[in-house]
Design a protein around this motif. Structure first.
Motif, PDB file in Angstrom:
ATOM      1  N   UNK A 629       0.810  -1.216   0.000  1.00  0.00           N
ATOM      2  CA  UNK A 629       0.000   0.000   0.000  1.00  0.00           C
ATOM      3  C   UNK A 629       0.847   1.272   0.000  1.00  0.00           C
ATOM      4  N   UNK A 630       2.190   1.108  -0.106  1.00  0.00           N
ATOM      5  CA  UNK A 630       3.044   2.282  -0.261  1.00  0.00           C
ATOM      6  C   UNK A 630       3.875   2.660   0.941  1.00  0.00           C
ATOM      7  N   UNK A 631       3.806   1.921   2.039  1.00  0.00           N
ATOM      8  CA  UNK A 631       4.621   2.232   3.216  1.00  0.00           C
ATOM      9  C   UNK A 631       6.022   1.642   3.017  1.00  0.00           C
ATOM     10  N   UNK A 632       7.067   2.460   3.276  1.00  0.00           N
ATOM     11  CA  UNK A 632       8.439   1.986   3.092  1.00  0.00           C
ATOM     12  C   UNK A 632       8.733   0.843   4.059  1.00  0.00           C
ATOM     13  N   UNK A 633       9.419  -0.203   3.541  1.00  0.00           N
ATOM     14  CA  UNK A 633       9.694  -1.381   4.370  1.00  0.00           C
ATOM     15  C   UNK A 633      10.625  -1.053   5.530  1.00  0.00           C
ATOM     16  N   UNK A 634      11.455   0.032   5.390  1.00  0.00           N
ATOM     17  CA  UNK A 634      12.357   0.412   6.470  1.00  0.00           C
ATOM     18  C   UNK A 634      11.614   0.882   7.707  1.00  0.00           C
ATOM     19  N   UNK A 635      10.336   1.231   7.552  1.00  0.00           N
ATOM     20  CA  UNK A 635       9.557   1.743   8.683  1.00  0.00           C
ATOM     21  C   UNK A 635       8.766   0.634   9.362  1.00  0.00           C
ATOM     22  N   UNK A 636       8.935  -0.608   8.908  1.00  0.00           N
ATOM     23  CA  UNK A 636       8.110  -1.706   9.416  1.00  0.00           C
ATOM     24  C   UNK A 636       8.985  -2.876   9.877  1.00  0.00           C
ATOM     25  N   UNK A 637       8.585  -3.477  10.987  1.00  0.00           N
ATOM     26  CA  UNK A 637       9.198  -4.702  11.495  1.00  0.00           C
ATOM     27  C   UNK A 637       8.073  -5.651  11.871  1.00  0.00           C
ATOM     28  N   UNK A 638       8.215  -6.926  11.542  1.00  0.00           N
ATOM     29  CA  UNK A 638       7.198  -7.907  11.900  1.00  0.00           C
ATOM     30  C   UNK A 638       7.785  -9.039  12.727  1.00  0.00           C
TER      31      UNK A 638
END
Length: 673
Positions: A629-638
């Motif tokens: 949906x356009x959120x940068x992967x650097x801003x996300x951790x799972x």
């Protein structure tokens, strides 16, 4: 008004009583009745009065004599004759006679007696389902609207009839039956006055401050502005007689397009240089157009929507010039004469006439329409409550809405006499109208004015809606909602209730802004242009000015989102979860520095190793969806935690319902930065 332009409108005459054998033998009565039938009221009056003076009186004669005076605008005499009729008649009077008597009484200041007869008219009208506009507090309303005009000098009136002004280039056009010195004089028998022609004032540099006929060419004027049209000089550039605007009969009430190239005007039905009579022997009124070419008016033609057997008169253009408004006695109207409109399609083509409806039109006369640039329709009527005779009224007609309040302009525009053909320039507030009030120079006179205080035209629009959090969709109680005008002045304000709802009213005749505010949120506003006054819903979704949370907080809880749940043994994003994740995405788009960790969990069913793997898949599927949906992967951790962080008692070996196990199959959004 001397009623010259009502010459050919058909009126409903109720004949009371019967004609005896003696009456039938009276040749004078037969002659008067014939004149009356032909609308030749002045000769009819002379004969009826002669017979009346000899003591021969009955209800039929009084009805026709009263009507003759009424339609000739001699209201005091009409009131006298109608009074004698109603006192001496044992039969039931018709609604039209009662109405005319009430109107005639009003013109001589007998308001109490007039109200009594208007009440009687209302009873008859209700039985006949007529459209009645009577009201008994109308004098107070008229008084409240009075004293809003200052009269200015108008030095172009004559000892005859001058009326129907319209804006023309830098001056005016108006109708007059003044003596111009022509060799041939044509008179009509409605009131034994000359036929009308159109005149212009200040239309060019040569004729400044002079009154000349509209067909006169500039170079046919002496330097002092005298009109030479009485002399039929040979001039190839002068329009031929059949192509001139002024003819041997009536011309009146004109309107000019903004480019100055097309003139619409009223004329007796005049075909190939001859007056045309319909099957009933009447010469009706028609609307014509003329084109400006090479310094003169040419191509004078009758408009195609004119129908035989009916009259069409008093044209005026809408501000956008897409519609022509006019007056007619067409079938399907509400009274003697109604205001209609027709679309100007172009290339000489017009639409079908459309009646403006029963809020504007009454069972009586509506006439002389004019529309200002602010979409105010001005017109004259003796059907709406007024001071007597024809009064000038106004109503807002923006967006083709003809249901707004009809307002009497009050004194000094209106009097107990006929007041009509009102026009105004919105930019200067200067205008003109005509009246037959006795202090004038002629039978009808034009008066100039300046509007000092606008007549109040109520246009109230109800605005309702809710205020919500843009991300969580939570209703916001206690939010402030304001109406702001286009000069940034606060008009009104309110607070939302416990359901986030508000209600306000605004003036729909003006431009407005609706603004919503709440602490912790960015203010939002919506522009509402001038409108037709119909209710409107305006919902607000406010954005937070900051995320009120820090490291380790669950963003979903801060945004008051629903919990992200998964199905048993599944890690795909459910539709209900997708809606909530979209709100998290909106928050991250709003706050570009926000970083989060997606924590996913399982219930205790199944092996521990499997649940750890499943929860990691759930965390990764959530992260992958947000990246898509356009959120940068650097801003996300799972990260998956399996069944290590249960929120209830449903551990291994503890029997639980499916709904309780569902609570543990979830994702969280933890703020990292």
């Amino acid at each position: 008004m001397t009623n010259k332009l009502l010459l050919c409108f058909t009126f409903l005459f109720v004949i009371c009583g019967s004609i005896s054998g003696q009456e039938k033998e009276d040749k004078r009565i037969l002659k008067a009745d014939e004149k009356y039938k032909q609308y030749s009221f002045r000769p009819a009056i002379d004969i009826y009065e002669k017979v009346r003076s000899e003591g021969y009186v009955n209800s039929d004669l009084l009805t026709k004599l009263g009507d003759s005076y009424y339609f000739n605008a001699e209201y005091a005499k009409a009131a006298e004759v109608y009074g004698e009729l109603v006192q001496g008649s044992d039969s039931i009077l018709g609604a039209d006679i009662v109405f005319r008597y009430a109107q005639s009484l009003k013109t001589i200041g007998s308001y109490e007696e007039s109200d009594k007869w208007m009440q009687e008219f209302n009873k008859i009208a209700k039985k006949l389902e007529l459209n009645s506009k009577a009201g008994y507090n109308y004098l107070d309303k008229i008084e409240a609207n009075s004293d809003r005009y200052e009269f200015k000098e108008f030095k172009y009136n004559s000892a005859y009839s001058d009326f129907a002004p319209s804006f023309y280039r830098k001056g005016l056009i108006f109708a007059s039956d003044r003596d111009t010195g022509n060799l041939a004089r044509y008179r009509h028998t409605w009131n034994s006055r000359d036929f009308l022609d159109l005149y212009k004032i200040n239309a060019d540099s040569v004729s400044t401050n002079r009154v000349v006929k509209i067909d006169v060419l500039e170079r046919r004027l002496k330097n002092n502005g005298d009109d030479l049209t009485g002399k039929e000089e040979k001039d190839d550039k002068l329009p031929k007689k059949k192509n001139r605007i002024n003819s041997r009969f009536h011309e009146s009430t004109s309107t000019l397009t903004k480019d100055g190239n097309t003139l619409y005007f009223t004329r007796n039905n005049f075909i190939d240089g001859k007056r045309y009579e319909d099957e009933e022997g009447f010469t009706r009124l028609k609307i014509y157009s003329a084109e400006w070419n090479d310094g003169k008016w040419v191509n004078v033609v009758e408009l195609p929507f004119n129908l035989e057997g009916f009259s069409f008169a008093h044209p005026t253009l809408s501000p956008d010039e897409k519609f022509l408004y006019f007056v007619s006695d067409l079938t399907g109207g509400y009274g003697n004469t109604d205001i209609w409109k027709v679309e100007i399609v172009g290339d000489g083509t017009f639409g079908n006439p459309i009646n403006l409806g029963g809020n504007i039109n009454t069972q009586a006369r509506e006439t002389f329409p004019f529309i200002s640039d602010s979409d105010l329709l001005y017109f004259s009527s003796d059907g709406h409550p007024g001071l007597g005779g024809l009064d000038v009224f106004t109503t807002k007609i923006a967006f083709d809405d003809y249901s707004q309040e009809v307002v009497n302009l009050g004194k000094p525009i209106n009097t107990e006499f006929d007041d009509f053909s009102y026009i105004i320039d919105d930019s200067t507030k200067q205008g003109y109208f005509a009246s037959n009030r006795p202090e004038g120079l002629g039978l009808d006179d034009i008066y100039a004015f300046v509007e000092t205080v606008p007549v109040p035209i109520d246009c109230i629009r109800e605005i309702t809606g809710t205020v919500r959090d843009k991300i969580s969709n939570e209703v916001l109680a206690g939010a402030t909602v304001k109406i702001i005008d286009d000069e940034n002045n606060e008009v009104s304000t309110t607070l939302t209730n416990s359901k986030g709802e508000y209600r306000l009213e605004l003036d729909c005749s003006k431009n407005n802004f609706v603004r919503a505010l709440k602490d912790g949120y960015i203010a939002s506003e919506v522009f509402l242009p001038k409108s037709d006054g119909k209710p409107k819903t305006v919902d607000f979704y406010l954005e937070r000015d900051v995320v009120t949370g820090g490291f380790g907080d669950d963003l979903a809880k801060l945004l008051q989102l629903s919990t992200i749940y998964f199905d048993l043994n599944k890690y795909n994003i459910r539709p209900d979860a997708e809606i909530e994740i979209q709100k998290v995405i909106a928050a991250m788009e709003r706050y570009p520095s926000l970083k989060i960790k997606v924590n996913s969990h399982t219930d205790s069913q199944g092996r521990d190793e499997y649940n750890l793997w499943l929860s990691q898949q759930r965390a990764q599927s959530t992260v992958d969806y947000m990246i898509s949906m356009g959120i940068e992967k650097e801003r996300l951790v799972g990260q998956g935690y399996g069944e290590t962080m249960l929120i209830n008692e449903c551990e291994n070996g503890v029997p639980c319902s499916a709904s309780k196990h569902q609570l543990n199959r979830r994702s969280e959004f933890i703020i990292l930065e």
